[in-house]
Design a protein around this motif. Structure first.
Motif, PDB file in Angstrom:
ATOM      1  N   LEU A  69      35.217 -38.401 -18.926  1.00 26.51           N
ATOM      2  CA  LEU A  69      34.414 -37.188 -18.725  1.00 26.51           C
ATOM      3  C   LEU A  69      33.098 -37.264 -19.496  1.00 26.51           C
ATOM      4  N   SER A  70      33.148 -37.886 -20.668  1.00 25.50           N
ATOM      5  CA  SER A  70      31.915 -38.012 -21.459  1.00 25.50           C
ATOM      6  C   SER A  70      30.922 -38.953 -20.793  1.00 25.50           C
ATOM      7  N   ASP A  71      31.418 -39.875 -19.952  1.00 25.53           N
ATOM      8  CA  ASP A  71      30.516 -40.751 -19.204  1.00 25.53           C
ATOM      9  C   ASP A  71      29.812 -39.999 -18.076  1.00 25.53           C
ATOM     10  N   GLN A  72      30.415 -38.902 -17.610  1.00 25.08           N
ATOM     11  CA  GLN A  72      29.787 -38.119 -16.545  1.00 25.08           C
ATOM     12  C   GLN A  72      28.952 -36.961 -17.096  1.00 25.08           C
ATOM     13  N   TYR A  73      29.496 -36.235 -18.056  1.00 26.64           N
ATOM     14  CA  TYR A  73      28.844 -35.014 -18.532  1.00 26.64           C
ATOM     15  C   TYR A  73      28.126 -35.178 -19.870  1.00 26.64           C
ATOM     16  N   GLY A  74      28.284 -36.326 -20.508  1.00 31.50           N
ATOM     17  CA  GLY A  74      27.621 -36.555 -21.783  1.00 31.50           C
ATOM     18  C   GLY A  74      28.577 -36.460 -22.958  1.00 31.50           C
ATOM     19  N   ARG A  75      28.138 -37.012 -24.092  1.00 28.99           N
ATOM     20  CA  ARG A  75      29.006 -37.041 -25.289  1.00 28.99           C
ATOM     21  C   ARG A  75      29.081 -35.671 -25.957  1.00 28.99           C
ATOM     22  N   ARG A  76      27.955 -34.950 -25.962  1.00 30.37           N
ATOM     23  CA  ARG A  76      27.868 -33.709 -26.729  1.00 30.37           C
ATOM     24  C   ARG A  76      28.930 -32.684 -26.337  1.00 30.37           C
ATOM     25  N   PRO A  77      29.081 -32.326 -25.051  1.00 27.54           N
ATOM     26  CA  PRO A  77      30.080 -31.305 -24.716  1.00 27.54           C
ATOM     27  C   PRO A  77      31.509 -31.733 -25.042  1.00 27.54           C
ATOM     28  N   VAL A  78      31.823 -32.999 -24.827  1.00 22.81           N
ATOM     29  CA  VAL A  78      33.185 -33.478 -25.111  1.00 22.81           C
ATOM     30  C   VAL A  78      33.466 -33.460 -26.612  1.00 22.81           C
ATOM     31  N   THR A 117      36.978 -41.377 -30.292  1.00 24.98           N
ATOM     32  CA  THR A 117      36.560 -42.127 -29.101  1.00 24.98           C
ATOM     33  C   THR A 117      35.143 -41.743 -28.689  1.00 24.98           C
ATOM     34  N   THR A 118      34.875 -40.440 -28.621  1.00 33.62           N
ATOM     35  CA  THR A 118      33.560 -39.962 -28.193  1.00 33.62           C
ATOM     36  C   THR A 118      32.488 -40.284 -29.234  1.00 33.62           C
ATOM     37  N   ALA A 119      32.856 -40.190 -30.517  1.00 36.08           N
ATOM     38  CA  ALA A 119      31.900 -40.528 -31.572  1.00 36.08           C
ATOM     39  C   ALA A 119      31.512 -42.000 -31.500  1.00 36.08           C
ATOM     40  N   SER A 120      32.468 -42.858 -31.172  1.00 38.18           N
ATOM     41  CA  SER A 120      32.161 -44.293 -31.021  1.00 38.18           C
ATOM     42  C   SER A 120      31.176 -44.514 -29.885  1.00 38.18           C
ATOM     43  N   ALA A 121      31.395 -43.812 -28.772  1.00 38.84           N
ATOM     44  CA  ALA A 121      30.480 -43.922 -27.634  1.00 38.84           C
ATOM     45  C   ALA A 121      29.095 -43.393 -28.003  1.00 38.84           C
ATOM     46  N   TYR A 122      29.046 -42.303 -28.768  1.00 38.20           N
ATOM     47  CA  TYR A 122      27.773 -41.724 -29.216  1.00 38.20           C
ATOM     48  C   TYR A 122      27.008 -42.737 -30.066  1.00 38.20           C
ATOM     49  N   ILE A 123      27.714 -43.382 -30.988  1.00 34.76           N
ATOM     50  CA  ILE A 123      27.076 -44.385 -31.847  1.00 34.76           C
ATOM     51  C   ILE A 123      26.503 -45.523 -31.006  1.00 34.76           C
ATOM     52  N   ALA A 124      27.274 -45.956 -30.000  1.00 30.37           N
ATOM     53  CA  ALA A 124      26.795 -47.031 -29.120  1.00 30.37           C
ATOM     54  C   ALA A 124      25.530 -46.599 -28.377  1.00 30.37           C
ATOM     55  N   ASP A 125      25.478 -45.328 -27.959  1.00 30.83           N
ATOM     56  CA  ASP A 125      24.322 -44.814 -27.214  1.00 30.83           C
ATOM     57  C   ASP A 125      23.037 -44.869 -28.033  1.00 30.83           C
ATOM     58  N   VAL A 126      23.118 -44.511 -29.320  1.00 30.00           N
ATOM     59  CA  VAL A 126      21.907 -44.341 -30.136  1.00 30.00           C
ATOM     60  C   VAL A 126      21.609 -45.559 -31.010  1.00 30.00           C
ATOM     61  N   SER A 127      22.390 -46.637 -30.857  1.00 33.10           N
ATOM     62  CA  SER A 127      22.184 -47.827 -31.689  1.00 33.10           C
ATOM     63  C   SER A 127      21.446 -48.906 -30.909  1.00 33.10           C
ATOM     64  N   THR A 128      20.788 -49.758 -31.648  1.00 33.43           N
ATOM     65  CA  THR A 128      20.189 -50.960 -31.068  1.00 33.43           C
ATOM     66  C   THR A 128      21.165 -52.113 -31.266  1.00 33.43           C
ATOM     67  N   PRO A 129      21.012 -53.211 -30.508  1.00 33.65           N
ATOM     68  CA  PRO A 129      21.901 -54.353 -30.718  1.00 33.65           C
ATOM     69  C   PRO A 129      21.887 -54.849 -32.167  1.00 33.65           C
ATOM     70  N   GLU A 130      20.755 -54.699 -32.842  1.00 27.77           N
ATOM     71  CA  GLU A 130      20.625 -55.209 -34.212  1.00 27.77           C
ATOM     72  C   GLU A 130      21.421 -54.378 -35.227  1.00 27.77           C
ATOM     73  N   ASN A 131      21.493 -53.059 -35.016  1.00 26.61           N
ATOM     74  CA  ASN A 131      22.165 -52.232 -36.030  1.00 26.61           C
ATOM     75  C   ASN A 131      23.478 -51.622 -35.540  1.00 26.61           C
ATOM     76  N   ARG A 132      23.956 -52.056 -34.371  1.00 26.78           N
ATOM     77  CA  ARG A 132      25.171 -51.452 -33.808  1.00 26.78           C
ATOM     78  C   ARG A 132      26.388 -51.695 -34.693  1.00 26.78           C
ATOM     79  N   ALA A 133      26.576 -52.923 -35.146  1.00 27.14           N
ATOM     80  CA  ALA A 133      27.734 -53.236 -35.989  1.00 27.14           C
ATOM     81  C   ALA A 133      27.694 -52.429 -37.282  1.00 27.14           C
ATOM     82  N   GLN A 134      26.504 -52.341 -37.865  1.00 27.61           N
ATOM     83  CA  GLN A 134      26.340 -51.575 -39.099  1.00 27.61           C
ATOM     84  C   GLN A 134      26.678 -50.100 -38.865  1.00 27.61           C
ATOM     85  N   ASN A 135      26.207 -49.553 -37.736  1.00 30.44           N
ATOM     86  CA  ASN A 135      26.487 -48.148 -37.450  1.00 30.44           C
ATOM     87  C   ASN A 135      27.960 -47.903 -37.158  1.00 30.44           C
TER      88      ASN A 135
END
Length: 408
Positions: A69-78, A117-135
């Motif tokens: 559902l977060s892939d359709q409606y976004g991370r924030r509402p979920v 689960t949703t927080a992990s997806a949120y982090i992936a959304d706002v991270s760059t490949p360089e800082n994703r692991a760190q985030n």
């Protein structure tokens, strides 16, 4: 950039409050169940096992649904729905007049409980490949810090009543929800969204992954037993220490905070040096040996202070899990590593249904007033036995892989 930094800060606080809220209530659950039903601690443990299982069943079923559902409606509402659900759970428990209310709260929390689960997806959304692991490292940091603060805080707050920790957890969670409602931006762009598909929300679907890589099935069996064995501590610790050593809620909280410190030390620092030095395979055996010894010592300990001392070998067993996962990941192609981790997460969710039921059942049957043999540490010994079997299966699987590799 500043908006992304603020969003990541909120996500960290969200996860931290989630874990603190969960940790706050652990020390008081046995006494609350006992008070509601007017039953002994061993009898309360049987109810406690079903409470954990009811939450885990709902989370196993609904986590992939909410993730899709977060892939359709976004991370924030979920994410906001998840936080609100946990807040309602704690509120229900704060005023629960019967055990049925506790189950209603746990089921509600399980249905809406997709914050990690949703927080992990949120982090992936706002991270760059360089800082994703760190985030992504924030998730482990939030869990470790929350599990140190939560139980200790819960033990202290319990001095104001058994329901006070639930009220504190509800307040923290709902304040966080309110802050997120007004401040948290959406992270998933419209062009990156997709329609919800039920076939992708099948909770058992990810487990089929293991059938495609039969070379790791022996290691999968080994890790299943480790997960189940872990519930000898995770699901019975509070009941066991209250029953055998007459600990109060504060002492239970302090002991669990010590567990959090030890886990942070082993997982966050020690494994960086131990696993490269011993090698992955030897680290599995050494870690499982420490686990088995820790469980055994818990089961036969005669004084409360010994539980703190025996937490040291038990927590050192934490080097086994990452080593096993590392070996398994080496058997899977690089483009399927995410699928492997998803399948392992589903596996952990399944064992969180059966593990608590098994271990609380053992504790209850060997601790109840009319038990044929009174031995509260039965679940701990079962954990030790399962760990030994796990080591045996790992050895067979690793030996078979070595032979297969040498013949190719």
């Amino acid at each position: 950039m500043s908006n992304k930094t603020a969003a990541l800060g909120f996500i960290f606080v969200t996860l931290l409050i989630d874990v603190i809220g969960f940790g706050i209530i652990i020390p008081v659950v046995p006494s609350l169940i006992s008070e509601l039903e007017n039953i002994s601690i061993p009898e309360a443990a049987a109810y406690g096992g079903w409470l954990v299982a009811s939450f885990s069943v709902m989370q196993f079923i609904f986590s992939p649904v909410l993730g899709n559902l977060s892939d359709q409606y976004g991370r924030r509402p979920v994410l906001l729905i998840s936080l609100f659900g946990f807040g309602l759970d704690y509120l229900l428990t704060s005023f629960a007049p019967s055990i049925e209310w506790l189950f209603a709260g746990r089921i509600l929390a399980g249905i809406m409980g997709a914050s990690f689960t949703t927080a992990s997806a949120y982090i992936a959304d706002v991270s760059t490949p360089e800082n994703r692991a760190q985030n992504f490292g924030m998730i482990g940091a939030a869990f470790g810090l929350g599990f140190i603060i939560g139980p200790a805080l819960g033990g202290v707050i319990a001095n104001y009543g058994l329901r006070a920790p639930f009220m504190a957890a509800a307040s923290l969670t709902l304040i966080n929800w309110l802050y997120g409602y007004f401040i948290l931006p959406e992270s998933l762009k419209l062009e990156n969204r997709r329609k919800f598909e039920w076939k992708r929300a099948n909770p058992l679907g990810s487990l089929r992954f293991f059938l495609r890589y039969k070379v790791i099935l022996g290691l999968v069996a080994s890790i299943i037993l480790i997960y189940i064995a872990g519930h000898a501590v995770q699901s019975t610790w509070s009941y066991y220490t209250i029953e055998k050593y007459q600990w109060d809620e504060a002492m239970v909280g302090y002991s669990l905070a010590f567990v959090g410190l030890m886990v942070a030390f082993v997982q966050g620092w020690l494994i960086r040096f131990i696993i490269p030095k011993l090698g992955p395979e030897r680290s599995v055996y050494v870690g499982l040996m420490f686990y088995a010894i820790g469980f055994l010592l818990f089961g036969i300990a005669t004084q409360g202070w010994m539980m703190f001392a025996f937490l040291i070998p038990y927590c050192l067993g934490g080097i086994a899990g990452p080593s096993l996962q590392g070996i398994m990941s080496c058997q899977v192609p690089a483009n399927q590593q995410g699928e492997l981790q998803g399948a392992l997460t589903s596996l952990m969710s399944l064992t969180s249904i059966f593990g608590p039921l098994l271990m609380t059942w053992l504790f209850y049957n060997f601790s109840k007033p009319d038990a044929a043999v009174y031995f509260p540490g039965a679940a701990m010994l079962a954990g030790s036995a399962l760990t030994v079997v796990s080591a045996f299966l790992a050895r067979l699987s690793l030996k078979r892989n070595i032979v297969a590799t040498s013949n190719t």
